[in-house]
Design a protein around this motif. Sequence first.
Motif, PDB file in Angstrom:
ATOM      1  N   LEU A 128       3.101   9.232 -10.330  1.00 52.68           N
ATOM      2  CA  LEU A 128       2.328   9.293 -11.573  1.00 52.68           C
ATOM      3  C   LEU A 128       1.618  10.632 -11.707  1.00 52.68           C
ATOM      4  CD1 LEU A 128       1.284   7.877 -14.111  1.00 52.68           C
ATOM      5  CD2 LEU A 128      -0.577   6.935 -12.710  1.00 52.68           C
ATOM      6  N   ARG A 129       1.040  11.128 -10.609  1.00 56.55           N
ATOM      7  CA  ARG A 129       0.389  12.450 -10.654  1.00 56.55           C
ATOM      8  C   ARG A 129       1.397  13.537 -11.019  1.00 56.55           C
ATOM      9  NH1 ARG A 129      -2.441  10.492  -6.205  1.00 56.55           N
ATOM     10  NH2 ARG A 129      -0.982  11.459  -4.734  1.00 56.55           N
ATOM     11  N   LYS A 182       2.185  13.275 -14.699  1.00 56.36           N
ATOM     12  CA  LYS A 182       1.071  13.793 -15.511  1.00 56.36           C
ATOM     13  C   LYS A 182       1.073  15.315 -15.503  1.00 56.36           C
ATOM     14  CE  LYS A 182      -2.185   9.942 -15.235  1.00 56.36           C
ATOM     15  NZ  LYS A 182      -3.490   9.490 -14.730  1.00 56.36           N
ATOM     16  N   GLU A 216       0.831  -1.204   0.000  1.00 55.33           N
ATOM     17  CA  GLU A 216       0.000   0.000   0.000  1.00 55.33           C
ATOM     18  C   GLU A 216       0.866   1.254   0.000  1.00 55.33           C
ATOM     19  OE1 GLU A 216      -3.099   2.418  -0.381  1.00 55.33           O
ATOM     20  OE2 GLU A 216      -3.181   0.242  -0.545  1.00 55.33           O
ATOM     21  N   ARG A 250       1.481   6.214  -7.107  1.00 53.18           N
ATOM     22  CA  ARG A 250       0.390   7.102  -7.558  1.00 53.18           C
ATOM     23  C   ARG A 250       0.807   8.562  -7.479  1.00 53.18           C
ATOM     24  NH1 ARG A 250      -3.089   3.227  -4.870  1.00 53.18           N
ATOM     25  NH2 ARG A 250      -2.971   4.471  -2.983  1.00 53.18           N
ATOM     26  N   SER A 251       1.539   8.914  -6.442  1.00 57.77           N
ATOM     27  CA  SER A 251       2.031  10.280  -6.300  1.00 57.77           C
ATOM     28  C   SER A 251       3.002  10.621  -7.420  1.00 57.77           C
ATOM     29  CB  SER A 251       2.704  10.443  -4.931  1.00 57.77           C
ATOM     30  OG  SER A 251       3.246  11.725  -4.806  1.00 57.77           O
ATOM     31  N   ASN A 299       2.285   1.606  -3.418  1.00 58.68           N
ATOM     32  CA  ASN A 299       1.249   2.070  -4.349  1.00 58.68           C
ATOM     33  C   ASN A 299       0.993   3.562  -4.181  1.00 58.68           C
ATOM     34  OD1 ASN A 299       0.856  -0.378  -5.569  1.00 58.68           O
ATOM     35  ND2 ASN A 299      -0.856  -0.976  -4.269  1.00 58.68           N
ATOM     36  N   ARG A 300       0.969   4.041  -2.920  1.00 60.26           N
ATOM     37  CA  ARG A 300       0.780   5.476  -2.689  1.00 60.26           C
ATOM     38  C   ARG A 300       1.904   6.278  -3.327  1.00 60.26           C
ATOM     39  NH1 ARG A 300       0.610   5.427   3.036  1.00 60.26           N
ATOM     40  NH2 ARG A 300      -0.790   3.699   3.259  1.00 60.26           N
TER      41      ARG A 300
END
Length: 84
Positions: free
Chosen positions: A60-61, A64, A50, A57-58, A53-54
């Motif tokens: 990836l943001r 982007k 987890e 995701r951070s 994954n956090r």
Amino acid sequence: MTMSDVISTGALLAMGVIALVLLVQYLKLHDIGQMIHECKTATHQARIWEMENRELRSALRAEKAHVEQLQRKLVLLQAWTPAA
């Protein structure tokens, strides 16, 4: 066989049954202990995943947002340069 022999034999059989019941209970508790250990290990691994994954995701943001920024700059540069 005297009465004391019968009582002694009965007591010995009762102790054997009690020892057998205790052994069965020990084996059940051992299995439960193994399951608890496996659950703790799985929970620990899930927490690690987890957190990873956090972090992903951070990241990836952030990527982007960086791509959007570069796209805006590209649009500005294309508008600024004369068409050939």
